[in-house]
Write a protein that holds these residues in place. Structure first.
Motif, short mmCIF file in Angstrom:
data_model
loop_
_atom_site.label_atom_id
_atom_site.label_comp_id
_atom_site.label_asym_id
_atom_site.label_seq_id
_atom_site.Cartn_x
_atom_site.Cartn_y
_atom_site.Cartn_z
N VAL A 298 68.88 52.59 69.30
CA VAL A 298 68.28 52.50 70.64
C VAL A 298 67.28 51.35 70.70
O VAL A 298 67.23 50.60 71.68
CB VAL A 298 67.60 53.84 71.02
CG1 VAL A 298 66.79 53.68 72.30
CG2 VAL A 298 68.65 54.93 71.21
N LEU A 299 66.50 51.20 69.63
CA LEU A 299 65.51 50.11 69.59
C LEU A 299 66.21 48.75 69.66
O LEU A 299 65.79 47.86 70.43
CB LEU A 299 64.69 50.21 68.31
CG LEU A 299 63.59 49.15 68.12
CD1 LEU A 299 62.52 49.29 69.19
CD2 LEU A 299 62.97 49.26 66.72
N PHE A 300 67.27 48.58 68.90
CA PHE A 300 68.00 47.31 68.93
C PHE A 300 68.60 47.05 70.30
O PHE A 300 68.67 45.90 70.76
CB PHE A 300 69.12 47.32 67.88
CG PHE A 300 68.63 47.31 66.45
CD1 PHE A 300 67.39 46.79 66.13
CD2 PHE A 300 69.41 47.83 65.44
CE1 PHE A 300 66.93 46.78 64.83
CE2 PHE A 300 68.97 47.83 64.12
CZ PHE A 300 67.72 47.30 63.82
N ILE A 301 69.03 48.13 70.97
CA ILE A 301 69.65 47.97 72.29
C ILE A 301 68.63 47.57 73.34
O ILE A 301 68.82 46.61 74.08
CB ILE A 301 70.38 49.27 72.69
CG1 ILE A 301 71.63 49.47 71.83
CG2 ILE A 301 70.78 49.23 74.17
CD1 ILE A 301 72.30 50.82 72.02
N VAL A 302 67.52 48.32 73.44
CA VAL A 302 66.56 48.06 74.52
C VAL A 302 65.82 46.74 74.30
O VAL A 302 65.36 46.12 75.26
CB VAL A 302 65.54 49.22 74.67
CG1 VAL A 302 66.25 50.50 75.04
CG2 VAL A 302 64.71 49.41 73.41
N GLU A 303 65.71 46.28 73.04
CA GLU A 303 65.07 45.00 72.77
C GLU A 303 66.08 43.87 72.67
O GLU A 303 65.71 42.72 72.40
CB GLU A 303 64.25 45.09 71.47
CG GLU A 303 63.04 46.01 71.58
CD GLU A 303 62.13 45.92 70.39
OE1 GLU A 303 62.54 45.33 69.36
OE2 GLU A 303 61.00 46.42 70.46
N GLU A 304 67.37 44.20 72.89
CA GLU A 304 68.45 43.22 72.91
C GLU A 304 68.47 42.40 71.61
O GLU A 304 68.69 41.18 71.63
CB GLU A 304 68.34 42.31 74.13
CG GLU A 304 68.41 43.07 75.45
CD GLU A 304 68.32 42.16 76.66
OE1 GLU A 304 68.48 40.94 76.48
OE2 GLU A 304 68.09 42.67 77.77
N ARG A 305 68.30 43.07 70.49
CA ARG A 305 68.33 42.42 69.18
C ARG A 305 69.77 42.46 68.66
O ARG A 305 70.12 43.26 67.79
CB ARG A 305 67.34 43.10 68.23
CG ARG A 305 65.89 42.83 68.64
CD ARG A 305 64.92 43.91 68.21
NE ARG A 305 64.84 44.07 66.77
CZ ARG A 305 64.01 44.92 66.16
NH1 ARG A 305 63.16 45.64 66.90
NH2 ARG A 305 64.00 45.05 64.86
N GLU A 306 70.57 41.60 69.22
CA GLU A 306 72.02 41.65 68.99
C GLU A 306 72.38 41.41 67.53
O GLU A 306 73.24 42.10 66.96
CB GLU A 306 72.73 40.62 69.88
CG GLU A 306 74.23 40.69 69.81
CD GLU A 306 74.90 39.76 70.81
OE1 GLU A 306 76.14 39.71 70.81
OE2 GLU A 306 74.17 39.09 71.57
N HIS A 307 71.74 40.43 66.89
CA HIS A 307 72.07 40.10 65.51
C HIS A 307 71.80 41.29 64.59
O HIS A 307 72.64 41.64 63.74
CB HIS A 307 71.26 38.88 65.06
CG HIS A 307 71.53 38.48 63.64
ND1 HIS A 307 72.72 37.90 63.25
CD2 HIS A 307 70.77 38.59 62.51
CE1 HIS A 307 72.68 37.67 61.94
NE2 HIS A 307 71.51 38.07 61.48
N GLU A 308 70.63 41.93 64.76
CA GLU A 308 70.30 43.08 63.93
C GLU A 308 71.21 44.27 64.25
O GLU A 308 71.58 45.04 63.35
CB GLU A 308 68.83 43.47 64.14
CG GLU A 308 67.87 42.45 63.56
CD GLU A 308 66.45 42.68 64.02
OE1 GLU A 308 65.74 43.44 63.36
OE2 GLU A 308 66.06 42.10 65.06
N LEU A 309 71.58 44.41 65.51
CA LEU A 309 72.49 45.49 65.89
C LEU A 309 73.85 45.31 65.21
O LEU A 309 74.44 46.29 64.71
CB LEU A 309 72.66 45.51 67.41
CG LEU A 309 73.61 46.56 67.99
CD1 LEU A 309 73.05 47.16 69.28
CD2 LEU A 309 75.00 45.98 68.26
N ILE A 310 74.35 44.08 65.16
CA ILE A 310 75.65 43.82 64.53
C ILE A 310 75.58 44.12 63.03
O ILE A 310 76.48 44.75 62.46
CB ILE A 310 76.08 42.35 64.79
CG1 ILE A 310 76.44 42.17 66.26
CG2 ILE A 310 77.26 41.96 63.90
CD1 ILE A 310 76.68 40.72 66.66
N ASN A 311 74.51 43.66 62.37
CA ASN A 311 74.36 43.95 60.94
C ASN A 311 74.26 45.45 60.68
O ASN A 311 74.82 45.97 59.71
CB ASN A 311 73.12 43.24 60.39
CG ASN A 311 73.34 41.74 60.26
OD1 ASN A 311 74.46 41.27 60.13
ND2 ASN A 311 72.25 40.98 60.31
#
Length: 519
Positions: A298-311
């Protein structure tokens, strides 16, 4: 599958008497559960305080057992007073839910054949989706557990008048006739280990939606549950929910989610009804913290941290593949996270009530969907790649075992061949043999054909090429154990290997000859 005799042990459990009986038991149970749960919760709180001061294994055991008791009471409250657990009505397609639930039992169905006969699959009812999912989960679980060894489960879905009819039939051990009237009663069970709460939840859910249950059972033949649910046209579609959450002026969506972390978890567990009971099991198997990972996602999504979300998605894919965890649980869990974010986004928008942020709000909603889809894509790619890698490793292991080059002395080795020799396998044999000849400086290779099945003519040509290659590397080839069918195929070939190889009737004769010449 033997059909159950309808006139034998048929219990139309939707009768008014049974409904009143369960309602009375439910009211009493709810009262007891409510009164007992409050002091137990207080005791648990004090135990946790004591545990913080001193680490004692008996305190840990007491705390765990107390948690089990509270869980049982929560289950009792949920089935006896379902209205206490807020879940809105929505359109539910029972055939879709049955299909998704069956995926959760894939690892249990090796000896059990499941036959589905789904008709009228476009028909939906209106009701509490999670309650139905849990009810059918309980029924299918009971059906599987009732079968000892091999057996069959038949699940049907059809429209009958203005009702949807679902039946779940098994070839299990059946239910004693004297126990049929007690089905659905809290804490009554025919299992050696069980609380009876599963069937209580089933009856409670069906009755709450104006449905009926009929149970047909014959001992040592099987049991059939027939569920009838009326269709209601005036239902509401699935909607976002107004939640009891805390909002402060100037909150960002991240602040809002962090402030209401506990409420988010509670709502998520309501959405992921089938995964809820598997959280501890998944943690024990793969050391995966589902709730902790949900907050991270959820944190990666709401902060739009796409690279970390993919990893993160790739790491999750590897973990689920490594421990062979059921993919259906992951799919339901992430979809539940998506729906829960939508609910919180809606409540955030309602509470902030800033009109000029509408465009931002809908842009963020779109971004949420795109990032969740991105997570799914990378999770499944990573999962598949890891599984493919395992399969490739296992394939290579099997191939290596299928071409065992056994050293007899420093210069002599045996290659026993077994089974079918096709072109693909011969390519691997050639590579393995030539590599080992070079690496071990093998001077004589005894190839034993006693376990080989008859070969095709084209296969012989490939075999001839291998023997030619062995000859070119300065290694002598001795062929043994050739059966009549193989000899005929070899004789009809025009391969030069007939002049480059030596032939012995058996492996033992070849070994005796080689060892004698070496002395």
């Amino acid at each position: 599958m033997m059909k159950l005799k309808e006139e034998q042990n048929v219990q139309p459990s939707s009768s008014e008497g049974h409904l009143r009986q369960l309602a009375q038991v439910g009211q009493i149970s709810a009262g007891i559960a409510h009164e007992v749960k409050n002091p137990l919760t207080a005791v648990k709180g004090f135990l946790q305080l004591v545990q913080e001061e001193q680490n004692n294994e008996y305190l840990a055991i007491a705390s765990d057992e107390l948690e089990n008791a509270i869980t049982t009471l929560n289950n009792l409250l949920q089935v006896s007073k379902p209205d206490l657990f807020d879940e809105g009505h929505q359109t539910v397609c029972l055939s879709v839910e049955l299909d998704s639930i069956l995926h959760l039992f894939q690892d249990k169905l090796y000896d059990v054949q499941v036959i589905t006969e789904f008709n009228d699959t476009d028909v939906s009812i209106v009701g509490k989706k999670n309650q139905f999912k849990k009810a059918f989960f309980n029924l299918i679980k009971n059906a599987i557990e009732s079968i000892e060894g091999t057996g069959t489960i038949i699940i049907t879905h059809q429209l009958k008048g203005s009702d949807v009819l679902v039946s779940i039939e098994d070839t299990g051990k059946g239910i004693p006739e004297e126990s049929l009237d007690l089905l659905g009663t809290p804490f009554f069970t025919t299992k050696d280990l069980g609380t009876g709460m599963g069937l209580t939840q089933v009856f409670s859910t069906v009755y709450e939606h104006g449905g009926q249950i009929q149970v047909d059972s014959v001992e040592n033949i099987g049991t059939k549950f027939i569920i009838t649910i009326p269709i209601k046209n005036e239902g509401e579609k699935r909607m976002v929910r107004k939640l009891k959450v805390t909002y402060e002026e100037g909150f960002s969506i991240k602040d809002f989610l962090f402030k209401n972390r506990n409420e988010f978890e509670a709502r998520l567990l309501e959405e992921a009804i089938n995964v809820k009971g598997k959280i501890e099991e998944i943690h024990n198997i793969g050391n995966i913290n589902l709730l902790g990972n949900a907050h991270k996602l959820v944190l990666f999504i709401v902060e739009e941290r796409e690279h970390e979300l993919i990893n993160f998605a790739k790491q999750e894919g590897i973990a689920w593949a490594k421990y062979s965890l059921t993919l259906a649980f992951k799919l339901e869990w992430v979809q539940a996270i998506r729906r829960t974010i939508w609910d919180f986004l809606y409540n955030y928008d309602e509470l902030s009530n800033v009109e000029e942020n509408r465009l931002t709000f809908y842009t963020q909603e779109k971004q949420i969907n795109e990032l969740v889809d991105q997570f799914f894509a990378n999770f499944f790619i990573s999962y598949s790649n890891f599984k493919d890698g395992l399969l490739e490793t296992q394939r290579q292991l099997v191939e290596n075992l299928s071409v065992p080059i056994i050293p007899i002395s420093q210069e002599v080795c045996i290659l026993p061949l077994i089974g079918l020799l096709d072109r693909q396998r011969l390519v691997f044999i050639e590579d393995k043999v030539l590599t080992e000849i070079e690496k071990q400086s093998i001077q004589t290779l005894i190839v034993d054909f006693s376990g080989v099945t008859p070969m095709e003519q084209e296969t012989v040509s490939d075999l001839a090429s291998i023997i030619d290659g062995i000859y070119m590397m300065g290694c002598k080839t001795i062929l043994t154990g050739l059966r009549k069918e193989v000899v005929k195929t070899l004789r009809n070939s025009s391969g030069s290997f007939l002049l480059k190889g030596e032939f012995k009737g058996t492996l033992q004769l070849a070994l005796d000859d080689v060892l004698q010449n070496s002395h």
